[in-house]
Write a protein that holds these residues in place. Structure first.
Motif: not given
Length: 270
Positions: A202-208, A220-233
């Motif tokens: 998430i942190s990399k995505m926010k940077s991009l 909506q952008f601020n909803n992306l909390d880098s520490k609490s979001i898990s990513v599944e592919i």
């Protein structure tokens, strides 16, 4: 003087009418104009008789009668749109001539703070609506070149998975690939899952996103909390078939795989 003014009103009215009309039509027209002028006089007389203060008050009351339903309607719409802060984003790696060689569909669930990511192969054989409203079939790679750039790609992917896509982010393909440690061959052959799983955060995505073109709102952008979001592919490779059409290479996603992926995304966004 009065007759000149009346004549102007008559010809102004006739501008919107047929040029060929009868004597009866002419009389009807003059009668309509007289009624219109009399109604203006009556309205003016009403305001003169009730006084300027009362007239102003009446105008305020009438204005509120018109505006209040609109104001409350807008408030209701705003509240409805914020009941669920889940949203979807299409991350696109842009190439010259409106091509997108890397397309990642992201679905964020605000309740459990998880994000599902679907790498969509660039050579996917899809229906695309061009600028003339015609539907043609071609690679997803070329979708933007047929219409309105990112919006056409968004509409194409939305139709493919039967889900609404709220936002788009366009990033130069080379920069996006480098940030995810993807080679050109990985992208061509759809060998994306492992590298994306290891490198997309998430942190990399926010940077991009900060350095890219997007229609995402700040909220909506601020909803992306880098520490609490898990990513599944979501890996669709088992349901993808390679094919050649008139000597051109494509990949086609099986209907069962499309339906399964669509259901997962829809449930995740609800």
């Amino acid at each position: 003087m009065k007759n000149k003014k009346f004549g102007k009103e008559l010809f102004s009215y006739l501008d919107d009418e047929e040029l060929n009309f009868t004597e009866y039509d002419r009389k009807e027209t003059i009668t309509k104009i007289k009624k219109k002028r009399n109604s203006r006089s009556d309205f003016k007389g009403l305001f003169q008789s009730i006084g300027p203060v009362t007239a102003t008050f009446l105008v305020i009351i009438l204005s509120l009668g018109v505006l209040l339903p609109v104001i409350y309607s807008n408030d209701d719409n705003q509240l409805a749109s914020h009941d669920n802060n889940s949203f979807s984003v299409l991350l696109m790696g842009e190439e010259p001539r409106n091509r997108t060689s890397l397309n990642l569909l992201l679905a964020y669930n605000s309740e459990d703070k998880t994000m599902k990511v679907v790498p969509v192969p660039r050579d996917t054989y899809v229906p695309i609506q061009n600028g003339n409203g015609e539907t043609i079939k071609d690679k997803l790679l070329h979708a933007g070149a047929y219409g309105a750039g990112p919006k056409t790609v968004m509409a194409t992917v939305s139709q493919l998975f039967d889900i609404p896509i709220d936002y788009y982010v366009t990033i130069p393909a080379e920069r996006l690939a480098k940030s995810l440690s993807l080679t050109k061959n990985d992208i061509k052959r759809n060998n994306l899952v492992k590298e994306i799983k290891n490198n997309l955060s998430i942190s990399k995505m926010k940077s991009l996103v900060k350095q890219s073109k997007t229609n995402m709102t700040k909220g909506q952008f601020n909803n992306l909390d880098s520490k609490s979001i898990s990513v599944e592919i979501i890996d669709m490779r088992e349901g993808i078939n390679e094919k050649m059409i008139e000597g051109i290479y494509y990949v086609e996603i099986e209907e069962d795989m499309l339906a399964e992926t669509s259901n997962v995304l829809q449930e995740h966004l609800d």
